[in-house]
Design a protein around this motif. Structure first.
Motif, PDB file in Angstrom:
ATOM      1  N   GLY A  15       0.798  -1.218   0.000  1.00 43.23           N
ATOM      2  CA  GLY A  15       0.000   0.000   0.000  1.00 43.23           C
ATOM      3  C   GLY A  15       0.830   1.268   0.000  1.00 43.23           C
ATOM      4  N   ALA A  16       0.193   2.375  -0.325  1.00 48.19           N
ATOM      5  CA  ALA A  16       0.883   3.659  -0.351  1.00 48.19           C
ATOM      6  C   ALA A  16       1.250   4.099   1.051  1.00 48.19           C
ATOM      7  N   GLY A  17       2.274   4.913   1.124  1.00 50.67           N
ATOM      8  CA  GLY A  17       2.694   5.415   2.417  1.00 50.67           C
ATOM      9  C   GLY A  17       4.130   5.884   2.363  1.00 50.67           C
ATOM     10  N   LEU A  18       4.706   5.990   3.538  1.00 53.84           N
ATOM     11  CA  LEU A  18       6.078   6.445   3.637  1.00 53.84           C
ATOM     12  C   LEU A  18       7.015   5.238   3.683  1.00 53.84           C
ATOM     13  N   LEU A  19       8.020   5.277   2.843  1.00 52.79           N
ATOM     14  CA  LEU A  19       8.993   4.196   2.815  1.00 52.79           C
ATOM     15  C   LEU A  19      10.338   4.714   3.266  1.00 52.79           C
ATOM     16  N   VAL A  20      10.916   4.059   4.191  1.00 50.48           N
ATOM     17  CA  VAL A  20      12.291   4.381   4.560  1.00 50.48           C
ATOM     18  C   VAL A  20      13.146   3.199   4.152  1.00 50.48           C
ATOM     19  N   THR A  21      14.131   3.479   3.351  1.00 48.64           N
ATOM     20  CA  THR A  21      14.981   2.389   2.902  1.00 48.64           C
ATOM     21  C   THR A  21      16.277   2.401   3.684  1.00 48.64           C
ATOM     22  N   ALA A  22      16.989   1.339   3.562  1.00 50.21           N
ATOM     23  CA  ALA A  22      18.187   1.217   4.392  1.00 50.21           C
ATOM     24  C   ALA A  22      19.345   0.635   3.608  1.00 50.21           C
ATOM     25  N   GLY A  47       2.198   3.099   6.653  1.00 47.59           N
ATOM     26  CA  GLY A  47       1.078   3.155   5.736  1.00 47.59           C
ATOM     27  C   GLY A  47       0.158   4.335   6.006  1.00 47.59           C
ATOM     28  N   GLU A  48      -0.485   4.802   4.973  1.00 47.78           N
ATOM     29  CA  GLU A  48      -1.478   5.866   5.143  1.00 47.78           C
ATOM     30  C   GLU A  48      -2.661   5.385   5.986  1.00 47.78           C
ATOM     31  N   ASP A  49      -2.777   4.065   6.078  1.00 48.94           N
ATOM     32  CA  ASP A  49      -3.848   3.501   6.905  1.00 48.94           C
ATOM     33  C   ASP A  49      -3.424   3.351   8.366  1.00 48.94           C
ATOM     34  N   GLY A  50      -2.231   3.840   8.687  1.00 46.02           N
ATOM     35  CA  GLY A  50      -1.769   3.757  10.066  1.00 46.02           C
ATOM     36  C   GLY A  50      -0.939   2.526  10.354  1.00 46.02           C
ATOM     37  N   SER A  51      -0.825   1.642   9.379  1.00 41.04           N
ATOM     38  CA  SER A  51      -0.032   0.437   9.617  1.00 41.04           C
ATOM     39  C   SER A  51       1.458   0.775   9.641  1.00 41.04           C
ATOM     40  N   ILE A  52       2.174   0.039  10.436  1.00 42.16           N
ATOM     41  CA  ILE A  52       3.631   0.183  10.492  1.00 42.16           C
ATOM     42  C   ILE A  52       4.230  -1.181  10.179  1.00 42.16           C
ATOM     43  N   THR A  53       5.071  -1.209   9.172  1.00 36.67           N
ATOM     44  CA  THR A  53       5.683  -2.466   8.765  1.00 36.67           C
ATOM     45  C   THR A  53       7.197  -2.332   8.776  1.00 36.67           C
ATOM     46  N   VAL A  54       7.840  -3.252   9.471  1.00 39.31           N
ATOM     47  CA  VAL A  54       9.305  -3.281   9.520  1.00 39.31           C
ATOM     48  C   VAL A  54       9.760  -4.495   8.738  1.00 39.31           C
ATOM     49  N   LEU A  55      10.802  -4.315   7.934  1.00 38.07           N
ATOM     50  CA  LEU A  55      11.235  -5.414   7.092  1.00 38.07           C
ATOM     51  C   LEU A  55      12.711  -5.746   7.327  1.00 38.07           C
ATOM     52  N   THR A  56      12.974  -7.037   7.437  1.00 35.68           N
ATOM     53  CA  THR A  56      14.363  -7.487   7.486  1.00 35.68           C
ATOM     54  C   THR A  56      14.483  -8.852   6.824  1.00 35.68           C
TER      55      THR A  56
END
Lengths: 709, 168
Positions: A37-44, A68-77
């Motif tokens: 989904g759309a939202g803010l992406l922080v890359t690393a 996410g614009e829906d308020g979701s927070i997703t962390v990826l590793t």
């Protein structure tokens, strides 16, 4: 400390498996795209960079955080969860920096099309490497959100506070979700990303440093969690693979017609012979029917009885490279040995098998020339590359997803089962689930290396003045002595080994520390000093002294009140991968076997991130170590395992757990290290030393056996 | 899958098992392990394969209330019986006491053995609501946890047996 000591700290063990893919097949290629989904992406990618905006439809491979614009927070590793607690720890780390609760965010692990490549999940690296990377990304995102809010309110950012997923000022509050939609934010470029945002100080931690329950426990206790062996795809078949009857046996011929008559898919591709059918029972029946027609040719293969001499005879003494022999010397060992009282002994350890509860499993699915594989591996990106190589695909055409997996212990670095499942799925034209049997897991997975050691030292009174340590085949982890000795020589020789070898919990450190710490006990006896005092006297490392003292205090070392016929106490310590362990043990030997009466461990890994999990990891690691110390030993002859099953290969059970205590030293002033491996390295030597105290006879090989009456 | 369709499948029979309070049927050879029928035919993957020889008990299910290794149970011998798997313990999303204790005691590391452990502990507490520590050990000892998370699992079973007591 010997030269190069610090370099060793995180050097991959030379015994980490370095094989290419087990098969190579021919195929073609295509691109892969993943969406979120759309939202803010922080890359690393190295430092933190920002790519923002509602237009984002494709996730760059280095995405670390998605708000996410829906308020979701997703962390990826790219790390995997195999029971060591990485998922929970990553959730805690992100929650700490984002000022939310761990349950308010989602952690995506190990999906090569979505998550960053964080390397293999090995060497206790998640805590010291991945946790800081995740924290930096989340701290940068927090700072960016704070500045965006400050900007919109026209306030100084220092006047604002961040908590519970929003930025607040006085009575005003704006959520991350709202900020993620903000045009102020989406119009910023990479330059707007705050650099080097300070991480939350240990003293200010609200989430880290506190016990967190395992994320996804509910799915586990209800049976809802899908392990790699539980993945089901539409139209999926179940597979099995025809294995050689012995190591090194070559397939001369096999008739696949019986399988076809049973409506099973059968494929032979070089050495690979596999079957797939609507049920695993049908697949096995097809395999059995064909295996009766198979003709094999096998050659000689050594026996585990001759391992010690075999390894020394097959030592690779020349050549170099990362997997080659290694020799380090500080001071002049030969001259120093000539001056002091010498002692020399040899030690041996056998092959052991990881035997995780979930044997290797994979589900493979083709879509034209794109391949998706769900599998349990500790090297998702490595397995992706092996799949690409095996099928002549570009890596982007292969997606490897690692569902939280049923145990690893260093035993799941490879992707054999993924490649086999993919080959079957290709032949079948349908998804295929392949689960190795327990017998396959015992025989065809790789082993913790067997090894032999020769150790010599010179004493001057109660001080060790020279140390000469030669290791055949264990790997290089913890090969350097942590004791302060002026003249030290360390030699490592890899061997042309009879079995397939690779990583393990602590890998080389298990053998190197066994030989060293039993020999330390022998030196203490030769010097006529208490083994604890002897260690403390020869140590400069205060952290190692601290765990020794902590274990000894809790244990009441030397526990003389309990000495009696067949009772003895032993102590051992070790340092590896940034953490320290000391163990005191009491054993009873009158019952015809080594019974552990009591065991106290003291462990220190810097600042503790999740106390409850560290405790569980130390306990589990120590108990697993009891198996390797007392019962676990792979035996083989004529190319076959003699004990490749749980009924013949004894691993620790409930009733084998002794009364045990664990002391955790929380050094909040020191960066956190991992906790899942190092505790194992002091178990076997502590027990061996206790057996000596109980019997007066020294046991120099594992598993420990009592002297013959 | 129809009986007698091919020479190799002439021994296919229809078996009906009551699984988690629901009648379920499959056409299968009689000797096929119940474990595979549950997982492959009924989609109940919560029950795990661990060894196939009854040595690890990851596959434990309740058959007419008794804990049994489903890997060694031919589907024919479960026909007509009432089988409870890990998926059938919680009702309407309410966890059982044993499941809650496993959650609270953080009793899972990789969690692959957990289903078998919970099913075994459930059976134990049904027949013996206040087991001693040694009775718990005797019941649980056939179950392997290779993460060796035994202390927390033991704590979970003790908590389930004494929900009001302290768990120290």
């Amino acid at each position: 400390m010997p030269e190069g000591f610090r370099d060793d700290l995180f050097e991959p063990d030379r015994k980490e498996l370095g094989e290419g893919p087990v098969y190579r097949f021919a195929l073609d290629r295509r691109e892969w795209v993943a969406a979120m989904g759309a939202g803010l992406l922080v890359t690393a990618a190295g430092e933190v960079a920002l790519s923002a905006g509602a237009a984002v439809a494709e996730i760059p491979p280095s995405t670390r955080l998605h708000l996410g614009e829906d308020g979701s927070i997703t962390v990826l590793t790219g790390k995997v969860e195999v029971g060591q607690g990485s998922r929970t720890e990553i959730a805690q780390a992100a929650a700490e920096e984002l000022c939310v609760a761990p349950e308010d965010l989602r952690v995506i692990l190990a999906d090569t099309s979505v998550t960053p490549n964080d390397g293999s999940t090995a060497g206790s690296r998640t805590t010291p490497s991945t946790v800081p990377v995740v924290r930096r990304a989340c701290a940068a995102a927090r700072e960016l959100l704070l500045r965006t809010a400050a900007d919109s309110w026209d306030l100084d950012p220092t006047k604002l506070r961040v908590d519970a997923g929003s930025v607040a000022h006085a009575d005003e509050r704006v959520s991350y979700a709202h900020l993620a939609r903000s045009s102020r934010l989406t119009s910023t470029g990479d330059d707007a990303v705050p650099r080097r945002v300070p991480l939350t100080k240990v003293g200010d931690w609200k989430v880290l440093g506190r016990s967190a329950l395992k994320v996804r426990s509910r799915e586990i206790v209800t049976g809802a969690h899908r392990y790699p062996s539980d993945i089901v795809r539409p139209d999926m078949l179940y597979g099995c693979v025809l294995r050689p009857p012995s190591y090194g046996a070559e397939l001369m011929s096999v008739d696949l017609a019986p399988a076809t008559r049973l409506d099973a898919v059968a494929v032979r591709d070089g050495e690979f012979v596999g079957f797939a059918a609507k049920t695993s029972h049908e697949a096995r029946n097809a395999m059995k029917a064909c295996s009766e027609t198979a003709r094999w040719q096998s050659g000689p293969h050594p026996s585990s009885e001759e391992l010690g001499t075999l390894l020394k005879a097959r030592a690779q003494t020349s050549g170099g490279g990362r997997r080659g022999p290694r020799r380090r010397e500080s001071g002049d060992v030969t001259a120093a040995l000539a001056r002091g009282t010498n002692l020399a002994h040899s030690y041996e350890i056998p092959y052991v098998q990881h035997a995780p509860m979930e044997p290797r499993a994979a589900v493979a699915e083709w879509d034209d020339s794109r391949l998706t594989v769900w599998t349990g591996t500790q090297r998702p990106f490595g397995v992706r590359d092996h799949l690409a190589e095996a099928f002549r695909l570009r890596p982007e055409a292969v997606r490897v997803i690692v569902p939280d997996t049923g145990g690893g212990f260093g035993g799941k670095h490879t992707g054999e089962v993924a490649i086999e499942a993919a080959r079957l799925a290709k032949a079948a034209g349908k998804p295929v689930s392949l689960r190795w049997t327990r017998a396959e897991e015992f025989v065809w997975a790789y082993f913790r290396p067997a090894a032999a050691f020769e150790v010599r030292a010179a004493l001057n009174g109660t001080r060790i003045v020279a140390w000469d340590f030669t290791a055949y085949n264990p790997g290089t982890a913890a090969i350097e002595t942590p004791y302060a000795i002026p003249h030290v020589r360390t030699q490592y020789f890899p061997c042309d080994a009879p079995l397939r070898e690779g990583s393990y919990r602590g890998i080389g450190a298990t053998g190197n520390n066994f030989a060293r710490e039993v020999f330390m006990d022998e030196l203490a006896a030769a010097a006529g000093v208490d083994p604890l005092e002897f260690r403390l006297e020869n140590l400069a490392d205060e952290r190692m002294k601290a765990v020794l003292r902590a274990a000894a205090d809790r244990f009441g070392w030397p526990g003389t009140e309990s000495f009696g016929p067949g009772l003895g106490t032993g102590i051992a310590a070790g340092f590896e991968k940034g953490s320290y362990i000391a163990i005191c043990a009491e054993v009873r030997t009158t019952g015809g076997r080594v019974e552990v009466e009591r065991l106290v461990s003291a462990f220190e890994c810097g600042a503790i991130l999740n106390p409850r999990n560290v405790q569980a990891q130390v306990e589990g690691c120590v108990i697993q170590g009891l198996g390797a110390a007392l019962t676990e030993e792979i035996r083989f002859e004529g190319g076959r395992l003699l004990n490749g099953s749980f009924s013949r290969y004894r691993v620790p059970r409930f009733q084998d757990v002794p009364p045990m205590e664990t002391v955790l030293l929380d050094r909040t002033d020191i960066d956190s290290a991992g906790a899942g491996e190092t505790p194992i390295i002091a178990v076997a030597p502590a027990l061996a030393n206790a057996v000596f105290a109980a019997t007066g006879e020294r046991q120099r090989s594992l598993p420990l056996r009592l002297p013959r009456a | 899958m129809a009986p007698g369709r091919t020479g190799g499948r002439r021994d296919i029979t229809r078996f009906t098992v009551r699984v988690n309070r629901t009648e379920m049927s499959t056409d299968s050879p009689a000797e096929r392990p119940l474990l595979e029928v549950l997982r492959e035919d009924f989609g109940l993957t919560g029950t795990k394969y661990g060894c196939g020889e009854g040595q690890c008990r990851a596959c434990t299910v309740l058959i007419d209330g008794r804990p049994e290794p489903s890997c060694l149970t031919p589907v024919s011998s479960a026909a007509g019986a009432s089988v409870t798997t890990i998926e059938g313990l919680a009702s309407d999303g309410d966890l059982t006491q044993v499941q809650r204790a496993f959650l609270e005691a953080d009793a899972a590391q990789c969690g692959y053995c957990t289903a078998g452990m919970i099913v075994e502990a459930t059976a134990l507490l049904r027949r013996n609501p206040k087991p001693t520590r040694s009775e718990i050990l005797d019941s649980m000892n056939p179950h392997l946890c290779r993460c060796c998370g035994y202390p927390n699992i033991l704590r979970a079973v003790e908590m389930a047996a004494r929900p009001e007591g302290d768990d120290a």
